[in-house]
Scaffold this motif. Structure first.
Motif, PDB file in Angstrom:
ATOM      1  N   ASP A  18      10.212 -32.716  39.341  1.00  0.00           N
ATOM      2  CA  ASP A  18      10.647 -31.583  40.152  1.00  0.00           C
ATOM      3  C   ASP A  18      12.156 -31.673  40.395  1.00  0.00           C
ATOM      4  O   ASP A  18      12.708 -32.766  40.570  1.00  0.00           O
ATOM      5  N   PHE A  19      12.825 -30.540  40.369  1.00  0.00           N
ATOM      6  CA  PHE A  19      14.265 -30.509  40.620  1.00  0.00           C
ATOM      7  C   PHE A  19      14.660 -29.092  41.004  1.00  0.00           C
ATOM      8  O   PHE A  19      13.853 -28.164  40.930  1.00  0.00           O
ATOM      9  N   ASP A  20      15.909 -28.927  41.443  1.00  0.00           N
ATOM     10  CA  ASP A  20      16.419 -27.587  41.756  1.00  0.00           C
ATOM     11  C   ASP A  20      16.618 -26.832  40.445  1.00  0.00           C
ATOM     12  O   ASP A  20      17.637 -26.993  39.762  1.00  0.00           O
ATOM     13  N   ARG A  28      18.451 -22.688  46.804  1.00  0.00           N
ATOM     14  CA  ARG A  28      17.964 -23.529  45.718  1.00  0.00           C
ATOM     15  C   ARG A  28      16.448 -23.388  45.607  1.00  0.00           C
ATOM     16  O   ARG A  28      15.732 -23.509  46.596  1.00  0.00           O
ATOM     17  N   LYS A  30      13.138 -24.799  43.799  1.00  0.00           N
ATOM     18  CA  LYS A  30      12.584 -25.943  43.072  1.00  0.00           C
ATOM     19  C   LYS A  30      11.744 -25.478  41.878  1.00  0.00           C
ATOM     20  O   LYS A  30      11.158 -24.394  41.885  1.00  0.00           O
ATOM     21  N   SER A  32       8.936 -26.675  41.120  1.00  0.00           N
ATOM     22  CA  SER A  32       7.558 -26.576  41.623  1.00  0.00           C
ATOM     23  C   SER A  32       7.277 -25.199  42.207  1.00  0.00           C
ATOM     24  O   SER A  32       6.178 -24.649  42.039  1.00  0.00           O
ATOM     25  N   ARG A  33       8.266 -24.620  42.883  1.00  0.00           N
ATOM     26  CA  ARG A  33       8.110 -23.260  43.431  1.00  0.00           C
ATOM     27  C   ARG A  33       8.050 -22.241  42.296  1.00  0.00           C
ATOM     28  O   ARG A  33       7.237 -21.297  42.334  1.00  0.00           O
ATOM     29  N   GLY A 223      18.549 -31.890  37.322  1.00  0.00           N
ATOM     30  CA  GLY A 223      19.144 -31.401  38.559  1.00  0.00           C
ATOM     31  C   GLY A 223      20.566 -31.863  38.794  1.00  0.00           C
ATOM     32  O   GLY A 223      21.243 -31.358  39.688  1.00  0.00           O
ATOM     33  N   THR A 252      20.042 -27.239  36.287  1.00  0.00           N
ATOM     34  CA  THR A 252      19.915 -26.244  37.352  1.00  0.00           C
ATOM     35  C   THR A 252      20.621 -24.978  36.888  1.00  0.00           C
ATOM     36  O   THR A 252      21.818 -24.999  36.587  1.00  0.00           O
TER      37      THR A 252
END
Length: 543
Positions: A18-20, A28, A30, A32-33, A223, A252
């Motif tokens: 997971d990362f931005d 920001r 993620k 995951s979002r 990220g 990112t």
């Protein structure tokens, strides 16, 4: 590898973690979002009765929703018909009807003038808003160029707000699709040589491109580095390289809904931007901004330019500025077209030659052919042709079938894209672009290549841009040269200097008989110079 783009993203997320993944207006988001919203959105689309093989139109600029909508459609096998968000209402309606689109994603602030045609199309309309991903108390760090107010949304027939669609989809399950060989996207050509064609690309095309691009990168923590997404996703350069590659490889992404050089340079200063893909006009505008230079240029390492003529002098000046600020990064010229999922040749740190468009990327094969489809010797000009696993499926034929013109299948079953571009290859395998076949000007049986004229004239210190096109004098063909100037000067004086220079440095038939000064050139939706609008038309009524 036979994966959908969504499956490829999921697989890559196991490596990146997971990362931005996206930075938008200071917020920001993620990965995951992003993945969660993709799942919800795909389930919502399925709930509308839309299934694999159907078409949905994406009619939004570079915003967070560009990621979620494309991958959500891809997850369930729905073809994404990606259309320029400032296309005229009539063109949008035509695209919806030709492709059989069943729903459309629009951005609220751009939707007003499209309400009538979207209602007429009968498409379900999902309305996106930049606020959907603004996390309070995030405030846009720089000026946001959104001049069009949100009006007319209330006039849509049963519009669905994006967040409402996510809410509905959260409670449902999607019908996932896993065949990467099927059509993933419809992209529409630039149209500089006539009516644009709709190109059909598969997930495998885009994934194979991402894998080849990864060979040009170096390992970095997800990220830690940023990609400035200035190219639009409605074009293969934007979708395949500036969009699909970076998010699947730990960059990112900073999507710019509308390119602005001043804002782009501010992003370079504020964030660890290492990757930018753009067309010449974008890099030129950034370079000419007074705040371009500075120690932040040391961070740049992946800079690629394509899509239009890029003067070697500009490349040298740009890279010199980076070096003067302590950077080792370089701007590299590449070449590609939507029909091969974008880039197919590129200069790199390992292999680079001045004036060339580089060597073929990865295992892509590029050759130079004559009119009989035979390979020509090194150094001889012919048509650039491309073979590989990024070659398009074909052109959309209007009835969900594939129109295979533009692709030649040889006796061994290999499919070659006939690019319509002219060039030659040297003995080291570097390719050199000399112009479009349709741009070639014939004067008294002599082939004149506009790029040769433009390359020469751009060396004049007062010339900003040059474009050589088909002209006519008393209905006789001639070379017409259009130029823009770097600073104000007497037009007659400028024309005299250009004429004198051309007579000394160009072959007789290449010398322009007509020279016109412009404040700025007309451009296509991809910011290329629209040479068709600059060209003279043959006067059928002339005596």
């Amino acid at each position: 590898m036979n994966l959908t783009c969504y499956d490829y993203l999921k697989n890559r997320s196991k490596k990146t973690g997971d990362f931005d993944a996206v930075l938008a207006f200071g917020s920001r988001v993620k990965l995951s979002r992003i993945l969660k919203d993709i799942d919800s959105l795909s389930a919502y689309i399925n709930s509308l009765g839309i299934k694999a093989g159907d078409v949905v139109t994406i009619f939004i600029p570079n915003i967070v929703h560009a990621f979620t909508t494309f991958y959500a459609l891809n997850k369930i096998g729905v073809i994404a018909n990606i259309v320029h968000p400032l296309t005229s209402p009539d063109e949008l309606l035509e695209s919806i009807r030709e492709t059989g689109s069943k729903a459309i994603f629009v951005l609220d602030i751009l939707a007003a003038k499209y309400t009538n045609v979207i209602n007429e199309s009968g498409n379900t309309c999902i309305v996106c808003s930049n606020s959907d991903y603004l996390i309070a108390p995030a405030v846009p760090p720089f000026k946001v160029f959104e001049k069009i107010k949100s009006k007319g949304i209330e006039n849509f027939k049963n519009p669905v707000k994006y967040l409402k669609a996510l809410s509905i989809g959260e409670k449902k399950k999607s019908e996932d699709f896993h065949d990467g060989s099927k059509t993933a996207v419809y992209l529409h050509g630039g149209g500089t040589t006539g009516k644009s064609k709709t190109i059909m690309l598969s997930s495998n095309n885009l994934n194979n491109l991402a894998e080849k691009l990864n060979t040009l990168d170096i390992p970095h923590k997800a990220g830690d580095e940023y990609s400035l997404l200035v190219l639009p996703i409605f074009h293969a350069f934007g979708l395949g390289i500036a969009f699909h590659f970076p998010i699947t490889h730990g960059f990112t992404c900073i999507p710019m809904p509308q390119f602005n050089a001043e804002t782009a340079n501010k992003y370079l200063k504020k964030y660890n931007v290492t990757f930018i893909l753009g067309v010449p006009n974008m890099f030129k505008k950034m370079y000419e901004e007074k705040h371009f230079s500075g120690p932040h240029l040391k961070k740049l390492r992946l800079l690629f330019c394509g899509g239009d003529f890029l003067p070697e002098k500009f490349v040298r000046d740009f890279n010199k500025t980076i070096a003067e600020n302590g950077g080792k990064g370089k701007l590299f010229r590449g070449y590609g077209l939507t029909e091969v999922s974008s880039v197919c040749t590129v200069n790199t740190y390992k292999d680079c030659k001045a004036d060339s468009i580089g060597k073929p990327l990865g295992d892509i094969v590029v050759e130079i052919w004559d009119e009989k489809k035979c390979r020509v010797p090194d150094g001889q000009t012919g048509e650039i042709v491309v073979k590989g696993d990024t070659v398009m499926q074909g052109y959309f034929n209007g009835d969900n079938s594939i129109m295979d013109d533009g692709v030649y299948t040889d006796r061994n079953g290999n499919r070659w894209v006939l690019t319509g571009d002219l060039g030659y290859m040297d003995s080291d395998g570097f390719v050199y672009f000399t112009g479009r076949k349709k741009r070639m000007i014939i004067i008294s049986g002599y082939n004149v290549y506009p790029i040769d004229i433009e390359n020469a004239v751009i060396q004049l210190p007062f010339v900003s841009e040059a474009c050589a096109v088909q002209g006519y004098q008393k209905n006789k063909p001639c070379v017409k040269l259009c130029v823009t100037l770097k600073y104000p000067m007497n037009n007659d004086e400028a024309i005299d200097k250009i004429q004198t220079f051309c007579k000394k440095n160009l072959a007789k038939f290449s010398c322009p008989r007509k020279i016109e000064i412009f404040e700025s050139f007309p451009r296509t939706k991809m910011a290329k110079i629209d040479f068709m609008k600059l060209s003279d038309k043959y006067d059928l009524n002339a005596k």
